[in-house]
Design a protein around this motif. Sequence first.
Motif, PDB file in Angstrom:
ATOM      1  N   ARG A  75       0.831  -1.197   0.000  1.00  0.00           N
ATOM      2  CA  ARG A  75       0.000   0.000   0.000  1.00  0.00           C
ATOM      3  C   ARG A  75       0.877   1.263   0.000  1.00  0.00           C
ATOM      4  N   LYS A  76       1.928   1.267   0.810  1.00  0.00           N
ATOM      5  CA  LYS A  76       2.837   2.422   0.846  1.00  0.00           C
ATOM      6  C   LYS A  76       3.535   2.603  -0.497  1.00  0.00           C
ATOM      7  N   LYS A  77       3.906   1.493  -1.126  1.00  0.00           N
ATOM      8  CA  LYS A  77       4.568   1.563  -2.425  1.00  0.00           C
ATOM      9  C   LYS A  77       3.635   2.199  -3.451  1.00  0.00           C
ATOM     10  N   LYS A  78       2.374   1.808  -3.441  1.00  0.00           N
ATOM     11  CA  LYS A  78       1.402   2.378  -4.382  1.00  0.00           C
ATOM     12  C   LYS A  78       1.147   3.848  -4.076  1.00  0.00           C
ATOM     13  N   GLU A  79       1.102   4.209  -2.793  1.00  0.00           N
ATOM     14  CA  GLU A  79       0.911   5.607  -2.410  1.00  0.00           C
ATOM     15  C   GLU A  79       2.070   6.469  -2.915  1.00  0.00           C
ATOM     16  N   LYS A  80       3.284   5.976  -2.775  1.00  0.00           N
ATOM     17  CA  LYS A  80       4.453   6.711  -3.258  1.00  0.00           C
ATOM     18  C   LYS A  80       4.400   6.869  -4.776  1.00  0.00           C
ATOM     19  N   GLN A  81       3.991   5.824  -5.464  1.00  0.00           N
ATOM     20  CA  GLN A  81       3.886   5.883  -6.914  1.00  0.00           C
ATOM     21  C   GLN A  81       2.876   6.950  -7.322  1.00  0.00           C
ATOM     22  N   LEU A  82       1.729   6.998  -6.636  1.00  0.00           N
ATOM     23  CA  LEU A  82       0.722   8.010  -6.931  1.00  0.00           C
ATOM     24  C   LEU A  82       1.246   9.414  -6.643  1.00  0.00           C
ATOM     25  N   MET A  83       1.992   9.550  -5.576  1.00  0.00           N
ATOM     26  CA  MET A  83       2.564  10.853  -5.233  1.00  0.00           C
ATOM     27  C   MET A  83       3.518  11.291  -6.342  1.00  0.00           C
ATOM     28  N   ARG A  84       4.349  10.376  -6.844  1.00  0.00           N
ATOM     29  CA  ARG A  84       5.278  10.708  -7.923  1.00  0.00           C
ATOM     30  C   ARG A  84       4.515  11.124  -9.182  1.00  0.00           C
ATOM     31  N   GLU A  85       3.451  10.369  -9.502  1.00  0.00           N
ATOM     32  CA  GLU A  85       2.647  10.680 -10.687  1.00  0.00           C
ATOM     33  C   GLU A  85       1.977  12.046 -10.553  1.00  0.00           C
ATOM     34  N   ALA A  86       1.580  12.400  -9.335  1.00  0.00           N
ATOM     35  CA  ALA A  86       0.906  13.676  -9.103  1.00  0.00           C
ATOM     36  C   ALA A  86       1.904  14.829  -9.052  1.00  0.00           C
ATOM     37  N   GLY A  87       3.190  14.511  -9.059  1.00  0.00           N
ATOM     38  CA  GLY A  87       4.208  15.557  -9.037  1.00  0.00           C
ATOM     39  C   GLY A  87       4.506  16.096  -7.650  1.00  0.00           C
ATOM     40  N   ILE A  88       4.116  15.376  -6.637  1.00  0.00           N
ATOM     41  CA  ILE A  88       4.375  15.798  -5.263  1.00  0.00           C
ATOM     42  C   ILE A  88       5.700  15.187  -4.829  1.00  0.00           C
ATOM     43  N   PRO A  89       6.652  16.025  -4.405  1.00  0.00           N
ATOM     44  CA  PRO A  89       7.958  15.485  -4.002  1.00  0.00           C
ATOM     45  C   PRO A  89       7.842  14.643  -2.732  1.00  0.00           C
ATOM     46  N   ILE A  90       8.573  13.554  -2.739  1.00  0.00           N
ATOM     47  CA  ILE A  90       8.593  12.662  -1.586  1.00  0.00           C
ATOM     48  C   ILE A  90       9.940  12.837  -0.904  1.00  0.00           C
ATOM     49  N   LYS A  91       9.906  13.361   0.300  1.00  0.00           N
ATOM     50  CA  LYS A  91      11.147  13.582   1.033  1.00  0.00           C
ATOM     51  C   LYS A  91      11.144  12.737   2.288  1.00  0.00           C
ATOM     52  N   LYS A  92      12.275  12.136   2.532  1.00  0.00           N
ATOM     53  CA  LYS A  92      12.436  11.414   3.783  1.00  0.00           C
ATOM     54  C   LYS A  92      12.941  12.408   4.819  1.00  0.00           C
ATOM     55  N   VAL A  93      12.254  12.476   5.918  1.00  0.00           N
ATOM     56  CA  VAL A  93      12.655  13.383   6.975  1.00  0.00           C
ATOM     57  C   VAL A  93      13.467  12.594   7.989  1.00  0.00           C
ATOM     58  N   GLU A  94      14.748  12.920   8.039  1.00  0.00           N
ATOM     59  CA  GLU A  94      15.613  12.253   8.992  1.00  0.00           C
ATOM     60  C   GLU A  94      15.678  13.103  10.253  1.00  0.00           C
ATOM     61  N   PRO A  95      15.508  12.481  11.400  1.00  0.00           N
ATOM     62  CA  PRO A  95      15.565  13.266  12.623  1.00  0.00           C
ATOM     63  C   PRO A  95      16.939  13.881  12.810  1.00  0.00           C
ATOM     64  N   LYS A  96      16.937  15.113  13.282  1.00  0.00           N
ATOM     65  CA  LYS A  96      18.199  15.821  13.480  1.00  0.00           C
ATOM     66  C   LYS A  96      18.913  15.233  14.681  1.00  0.00           C
ATOM     67  N   LYS A  97      20.163  14.869  14.466  1.00  0.00           N
ATOM     68  CA  LYS A  97      20.955  14.321  15.560  1.00  0.00           C
ATOM     69  C   LYS A  97      21.516  15.474  16.377  1.00  0.00           C
ATOM     70  N   PRO A  98      21.485  15.337  17.685  1.00  0.00           N
ATOM     71  CA  PRO A  98      22.060  16.398  18.504  1.00  0.00           C
ATOM     72  C   PRO A  98      23.574  16.481  18.303  1.00  0.00           C
ATOM     73  N   SER A  99      24.100  17.692  18.377  1.00  0.00           N
ATOM     74  CA  SER A  99      25.536  17.893  18.182  1.00  0.00           C
ATOM     75  C   SER A  99      26.297  17.375  19.400  1.00  0.00           C
ATOM     76  N   GLY A 100      27.603  17.300  19.258  1.00  0.00           N
ATOM     77  CA  GLY A 100      28.447  16.860  20.368  1.00  0.00           C
ATOM     78  C   GLY A 100      28.295  17.776  21.567  1.00  0.00           C
ATOM     79  N   CYS A 101      28.164  19.057  21.294  1.00  0.00           N
ATOM     80  CA  CYS A 101      27.984  20.041  22.357  1.00  0.00           C
ATOM     81  C   CYS A 101      26.683  19.774  23.110  1.00  0.00           C
ATOM     82  N   GLU A 102      25.585  19.600  22.383  1.00  0.00           N
ATOM     83  CA  GLU A 102      24.287  19.343  23.007  1.00  0.00           C
ATOM     84  C   GLU A 102      24.318  18.056  23.817  1.00  0.00           C
ATOM     85  N   ARG A 103      24.938  17.027  23.262  1.00  0.00           N
ATOM     86  CA  ARG A 103      25.024  15.745  23.973  1.00  0.00           C
ATOM     87  C   ARG A 103      25.842  15.868  25.255  1.00  0.00           C
TER      88      ARG A 103
END
Length: 185
Positions: free
Chosen positions: A63-91
């Motif tokens: 189902r997710k694969k088909k949803e992504k295909q439809l998004m591509r066909e509709a011209g909607i960009p698919i971006k993977k959101v990677e969580p921001k890793k805390p810096s060495g200072c923050e850690r």
Amino acid sequence: MQCGHAAELAWQPAYTLWYLFHWRRSSSWFGATKEEEELIAEEEEELTPEEKRKLERKLKKERKKKEKQLMREAGIPIKKVEPKKPSGCERALAYLTSWSKNPEKWKFQKTRQTWLLLHMYDKEKVPDKYFTILLDYLQGLQGNARNKTVQKAEAFMKEFDGSDGEDPNVLGKCERIRQVLQLLS
């Protein structure tokens, strides 16, 4: 608003997303047809719980694969959101805060301690409110780490004694070095 295809709504991104993910959820676009769903329902009655989970995961993946295909066909960009890793200072600062506020859950981490010892004289990396906690932390410093910290502080102090600078950063570092030397000597 009923459209035959998601591409017709490409000029309306918010509606397109809503359309793709909510409307016509049981249609053949997003998975099985009604006949296939009936067959799956019959098979599910005969399956063990483990087999049901596997089947559900497989259908979800398709189902997710088909949803992504439809998004591509509709011209909607698919971006993977990677969580921001805390810096060495923050850690390192979180490690120090954990040491002071939650000692029962705190766990020693050599990399965090090393970072703190390397950057403790820099007011930008270790602000004053953390430096007071760091001084308490340094009281428990033992062994080679303690010896090296004292040696480095003495070397820095000799270096800054030779220069007569009125730079506030240098004065701030000298003050911190002096505090560390008083504490550890």
